[in-house]
Scaffold this motif. Sequence first.
Motif, mmCIF file in Angstrom:
data_model
loop_
_atom_site.group_PDB
_atom_site.id
_atom_site.type_symbol
_atom_site.label_atom_id
_atom_site.label_comp_id
_atom_site.label_asym_id
_atom_site.label_seq_id
_atom_site.Cartn_x
_atom_site.Cartn_y
_atom_site.Cartn_z
ATOM 1 N N UNK A 127 1.661 9.212 -6.231
ATOM 2 C CA UNK A 127 2.180 10.567 -6.093
ATOM 3 C C UNK A 127 3.201 10.846 -7.191
ATOM 4 N N UNK A 128 4.062 9.882 -7.470
ATOM 5 C CA UNK A 128 5.064 10.063 -8.521
ATOM 6 C C UNK A 128 4.395 10.194 -9.875
ATOM 7 N N UNK A 171 0.829 -1.207 0.000
ATOM 8 C CA UNK A 171 0.000 0.000 0.000
ATOM 9 C C UNK A 171 0.860 1.252 0.000
ATOM 10 N N UNK A 172 1.938 1.221 0.752
ATOM 11 C CA UNK A 172 2.847 2.363 0.776
ATOM 12 C C UNK A 172 3.518 2.552 -0.581
ATOM 13 N N UNK A 173 3.900 1.464 -1.214
ATOM 14 C CA UNK A 173 4.487 1.552 -2.552
ATOM 15 C C UNK A 173 3.458 2.089 -3.548
ATOM 16 N N UNK A 174 2.202 1.659 -3.421
ATOM 17 C CA UNK A 174 1.149 2.178 -4.293
ATOM 18 C C UNK A 174 0.929 3.674 -4.100
ATOM 19 N N UNK A 194 -1.926 1.779 4.217
ATOM 20 C CA UNK A 194 -0.596 1.403 4.707
ATOM 21 C C UNK A 194 -0.477 1.687 6.195
ATOM 22 N N UNK A 195 -0.959 2.841 6.627
ATOM 23 C CA UNK A 195 -0.914 3.155 8.057
ATOM 24 C C UNK A 195 -1.734 2.159 8.868
ATOM 25 N N UNK A 196 -2.908 1.807 8.364
ATOM 26 C CA UNK A 196 -3.742 0.834 9.075
ATOM 27 C C UNK A 196 -3.048 -0.526 9.149
ATOM 28 N N UNK A 223 -6.638 8.809 -4.491
ATOM 29 C CA UNK A 223 -6.222 7.407 -4.529
ATOM 30 C C UNK A 223 -4.908 7.216 -3.779
ATOM 31 N N UNK A 224 -3.986 8.155 -3.918
ATOM 32 C CA UNK A 224 -2.731 8.069 -3.174
ATOM 33 C C UNK A 224 -2.980 8.175 -1.675
ATOM 34 N N UNK A 225 -3.906 9.028 -1.272
ATOM 35 C CA UNK A 225 -4.241 9.144 0.149
ATOM 36 C C UNK A 225 -4.871 7.869 0.683
ATOM 37 N N UNK A 226 -5.712 7.234 -0.122
ATOM 38 C CA UNK A 226 -6.326 5.973 0.309
ATOM 39 C C UNK A 226 -5.254 4.905 0.501
#
Length: 126
Positions: A30-31, A22-25, A101-103, A93-96
Amino acid sequence: MKALDWLGRVMLLVLSGFATLSLIGAIAQVADTAADRALSPSPPTVERTGREALSPLEMPPPEQARDPAIGENMAVAPGSQPHADEAVARWLQALVYAVMALAGFVAAGVIVLLRITATLSRIAER
């Protein structure tokens, strides 16, 4: 090892993998959004109001200039940009992805804390 320990390890592995992906996504989104902005830069817009702020070449047509709904000191707004909605959707989508990832990391941390407390309770029983 007990079955509960194996279950905890598997859950930790799955949650850590889920959070990492999720973090990579999120980083990829963002990129991708930043790359699209770099490829198609839009000229900076300056918000101007009033008829005196418009040059003679930018004057609105007479039928728009006398429209009572627009008002005396308001400039005519250009049409909405279709790329703005896409950019907002990509950022959302990046925020989701980032929240997922945080969850995942929090859930993995809870599992680690539960395993630590289980180990400490076994030590305390001795």
